[in-house]
Scaffold this active site. Structure first.
Site, PDB file in Angstrom:
ATOM      1  N   ARG A  59       0.778  -1.240   0.000  1.00 52.25           N
ATOM      2  CA  ARG A  59       0.000   0.000   0.000  1.00 52.25           C
ATOM      3  C   ARG A  59       0.812   1.295   0.000  1.00 52.25           C
ATOM      4  NH1 ARG A  59      -5.138   0.134   3.798  1.00 52.25           N
ATOM      5  NH2 ARG A  59      -3.622  -0.002   5.484  1.00 52.25           N
ATOM      6  N   ASP A  60       2.147   1.214   0.071  1.00 46.77           N
ATOM      7  CA  ASP A  60       2.936   2.446   0.044  1.00 46.77           C
ATOM      8  C   ASP A  60       4.266   2.216  -0.679  1.00 46.77           C
ATOM      9  OD1 ASP A  60       3.338   5.168   0.519  1.00 46.77           O
ATOM     10  OD2 ASP A  60       4.348   4.821   2.428  1.00 46.77           O
ATOM     11  N   LEU A  61       4.193   1.560  -1.827  1.00 51.55           N
ATOM     12  CA  LEU A  61       5.402   1.333  -2.616  1.00 51.55           C
ATOM     13  C   LEU A  61       5.837   2.638  -3.274  1.00 51.55           C
ATOM     14  CD1 LEU A  61       4.385  -2.033  -4.296  1.00 51.55           C
ATOM     15  CD2 LEU A  61       6.174  -1.729  -2.569  1.00 51.55           C
ATOM     16  N   THR A 101       1.126   7.553  -0.150  1.00 49.83           N
ATOM     17  CA  THR A 101       1.885   8.622  -0.786  1.00 49.83           C
ATOM     18  C   THR A 101       1.161   8.934  -2.094  1.00 49.83           C
ATOM     19  OG1 THR A 101       3.933   7.765   0.173  1.00 49.83           O
ATOM     20  CG2 THR A 101       4.141   9.306  -1.673  1.00 49.83           C
TER      21      THR A 101
END
Length: 209
Positions: A59-61, A101
Site C-alpha cells: 500500500r505504500d510502494l 503517498t
C-alpha cells in the site's frame, strides 16, 4: 531477527539493517539502460509477489521504500501500513486507513475504495514508468478532495511518447538521439505493460505483481 518484551514491559522487535540507496537514485548513479531497469523491476515485483502470496498488500510502494544494497539487490522496506487481506477473499479488502503517498497511490486509495493486490500493481506501474522515462505518469497535489477530482480526470501518456518529449537534460544539452533510441525500445510491449498496470479500474490491471 528477534523480538520480545523489555524489563519494563515494552514490546520490541529487531530487523536486519539495510544500507542502500533508493531504486531511482541507484538507476541514475549506475546509468541503467532499459534492459537493466527491467531486470531491477523484475526483482522488485518478485518481492511484492512474495508478500501478496502471503495475503499482504504493501500500500505504500515508492522509491524511498525500495533500497538497492551494496550487492545490487533491491530490498522492499516499510510494510508499516500494509494490509492483511481476508483469507476468505484473497483478492479484495476494504481499506481501513487511507495512509498513502499520493503520487504513487492507486486511484482506489485516493477515492477510498476497495484495496486489493491490484493496488500494489498500480504503484509498481508508476515506479516502472518513472524508471524508464525519468518522469511521473501524472501530476498530483493538493488536498484529498482535489486529488480525487484529479484522479477521475487524469489520462496517462505512453512511456515511449513521454521519453520523446523529454529531449533536453537539466543542463540544457540535447539528447534527442538517445531519447529516440529509448522510445523505440519502449514502444510496443513495454508501453502496453506499463499502461495496463496503470489502468484506472483495478479489475483491468494485472491481478498481482
Amino acid at each position: 531477527i528477534d523480538g520480545g518484551i523489555t524489563a519494563d514491559g515494552r514490546l520490541y522487535y529487531a530487523m536486519e539493517f539495510v544500507e542502500g540507496v533508493s531504486m531511482l537514485d541507484y538507476a541514475r548513479q549506475k546509468k541503467l539502460v532499459v534492459r537493466e531497469c527491467i531486470a531491477l523491476m523484475i526483482e522488485v515485483c518478485d518481492a511484492v509477489a512474495h508478500a501478496q502470496a502471503h495475503l499482504v498488500v504493501h500500500r505504500d510502494l515508492k522509491p524511498s521504500n525500495i533500497l538497492v544494497d551494496d550487492y545490487n539487490q533491491p530490498r522492499v522496506l516499510d510494510f508499516g501500513i500494509a494490509k492483511l487481506l481476508d483469507s476468505s477473499g484473497p483478492n479484495q479488502t476494504a481499506s481501513e486507513v487511507r495512509a498513502m503517498t499520493p503520487v504513487y497511490a492507486a486511484p482506489e486509495q485516493i477515492l477510498g475504495e476497495t484495496i486489493s493486490t491490484a493496488t500494489d500493481v498500480y504503484a509498481l506501474g508508476v515506479l516502472l514508468y518513472q524508471l524508464l522515462t525519468g518522469t511521473l505518469p501524472h501530476e498530483r497535489s493538493g488536498a484529498l478532495i482535489s486529488l480525487a477530482e484529479s484522479v477521475r480526470q487524469e489520462s496517462i501518456e505512453r512511456p515511449s511518447v513521454a521519453i520523446r518529449r523529454a529531449a533536453h537534460t537539466p543542463n540544457g544539452q540535447t539528447t534527442q538521439i538517445d531519447h529516440a533510441r529509448v522510445a523505440r525500445e519502449l514502444a510496443g510491449d513495454l508501453d502496453t505493460i506499463v499502461l495496463m498496470a496503470l489502468r484506472r479500474e483495478p479489475a483491468r490491471r494485472y491481478a498481482n505483481a
